[in-house]
Design an enzyme around this catalytic site. Sequence first.
Site, short mmCIF file in Angstrom:
data_model
loop_
_atom_site.label_atom_id
_atom_site.label_comp_id
_atom_site.label_asym_id
_atom_site.label_seq_id
_atom_site.Cartn_x
_atom_site.Cartn_y
_atom_site.Cartn_z
N LYS B 58 0.86 -1.19 0.00
CA LYS B 58 0.00 0.00 0.00
C LYS B 58 0.89 1.24 0.00
CE LYS B 58 -3.91 1.82 2.77
NZ LYS B 58 -4.71 1.57 3.99
N SER B 133 -9.56 1.27 3.10
CA SER B 133 -8.80 2.11 2.21
C SER B 133 -7.72 1.37 1.42
CB SER B 133 -8.13 3.22 3.01
OG SER B 133 -7.21 2.67 3.96
N SER B 157 -9.39 -1.26 7.43
CA SER B 157 -9.06 -1.00 6.02
C SER B 157 -8.39 -2.14 5.29
CB SER B 157 -8.17 0.24 5.91
OG SER B 157 -8.94 1.41 6.02
#
Lengths: 99, 462
Positions: B58, B133, B157
């Site tokens: 990420k 996310s 997330s």
Amino acid sequence: VTIRREDVLAIARLAAIDVQEAELPVLVAQLNRIVGYVAQLESAPAGDGTEAFVPGPTALPLREDVVRPEPLSRPPAELAPAWRGGYFVVPRLAAMEEP
Amino acid sequence: VSSPAEAARATAAALQALERRGLNATLHWSAEALEREAARVAALPAPGALQAMPIALKDNIVTDDAPTTCGSRILEGYVSPFEATAVRRLRAAGALIAAKTNLDEFAMGSSTEHSAFGRVQHPLAADRVPGGSSGGSAALVAAGAVPAALGSETGGSVRQPASFCGVVGVKPTYGRVSRYGLVAFGSSLDCISVFGRTVEEASRVLCAISGHDPLDATSLAEPPLQLPAPRTDLRGLTIGLPREYFPADLDGGVRAAADRTVEALRALGARVVEVSLPHSPYAVPAYYILAPAEASANLARYDGVRYGPPRPAAPDVQALYRAVRGRGFGSEVRRRILVGTYVLSAGYYEAYYGKAQRMRARIADDFRAVFADGVDLLFTPTTPSTAFRAGEKTADPVAMYLADIFVCPVNLAGLAALSLPIGRSEGLPVGGQLIAPAGGDALLLSAAAAVEAAVDPAGEVR
């Protein structure tokens, strides 16, 4: 609590974020929606204690008070637009302050 | 097992194909960087635990050889001068760092529609969201480009997008994985977490990145996790079903998949009991006070001097800060900073932040009480619905926040939890969540392996 246009402008100033006039109506509505939603905690049974819950280690360890090299893959001189004599060269912020 | 060079070539081809499809799951990758990774891994003195495994990161986990943008214009082009501890450990274990993945800006969102670099498509249905996310990491694993990826959790997330995309997502106990090099959002909640195609792959990656790190003061003083032997049954375990996580309005497909999994838990020999976590319904409002409050402090550093894009002309330093932050942050980040600033401001602090802190303590107490009462693990649906349509919740921030209603209590309490696919509803994946007490990561992983073997992840449930 109702958040008004002036409140949003005051919060934005505290948060150091420029807000454009055109976005204010939507921001006012959204902040009221969010704050109205989280305000349900006011009537929730959370107890009156003052204790806070913090996850992780029960005691924060202290490091030895010794200077260690930073584990950087590039030297500090490459981290700033300007570098002179072992120091970062930065704008003279005081000169930008309002009189 | 393919060689590092073969793994690098196959990964590059897969990433290129996904780019052509318009998935928009990656922010930075190149075939050349993958080749360099392959050469580095091939030169390691001995094969590591993750030898030649391509892993995506990420883009809020810093690397020193590629940009880290956090999905934000304010960090466009930023390259960190150091690497996250988790990345250093992945590299040392022989993993190939494959790509940096798209995310909701600064990890604030539940759909990966709030990236400054465009939304991520769901890999099975282009008109739907992959969750967030960490939606880019979830989508890459679900699309088969990489077997595993790192994401981060502040309020669910990783587990929520894992559920939406039909992959495994595991969030370890807070402090089990170092936060050093994870760009801070809510420091008392943030936790690097792992996606995998299978429980075994996610477990191997988690074990490799876990363990004490002196560079993170909130890191637990514990050695790295050892890969637990997968259980073949759940005999001797008591699994609790918290009634607050099975509400009457739960999506029909999600309920059917959860019911089927509960039957599987019983068939595996677990004792299944109903329990109550009475303060969990207050987790989302508490979270949306605490996380924005911490974010408003953590994101103060993006001011155009310490971090941020080239300086616009400004008459004074305050105007400089306001201009850089006003232009650089997207709408969701600005909303959260404003909410955080509001709840911490004089006159409101006790009513909002103080109350939310006390509620967080009550939520953690609830979990402690059921685990102290003989429950080994909890089982819940991961999300109240399957992946929703893009744009469906963007106009109403609270509707978006409620997508995390079953996952964010775990973050508030600092526990370990895992989402795994438990079926499909109208073609879309459904996730089931196992929750373990703090420190129960090994039991969580070994029990999840048994559940994974007993449940058909792709079977339609209605």
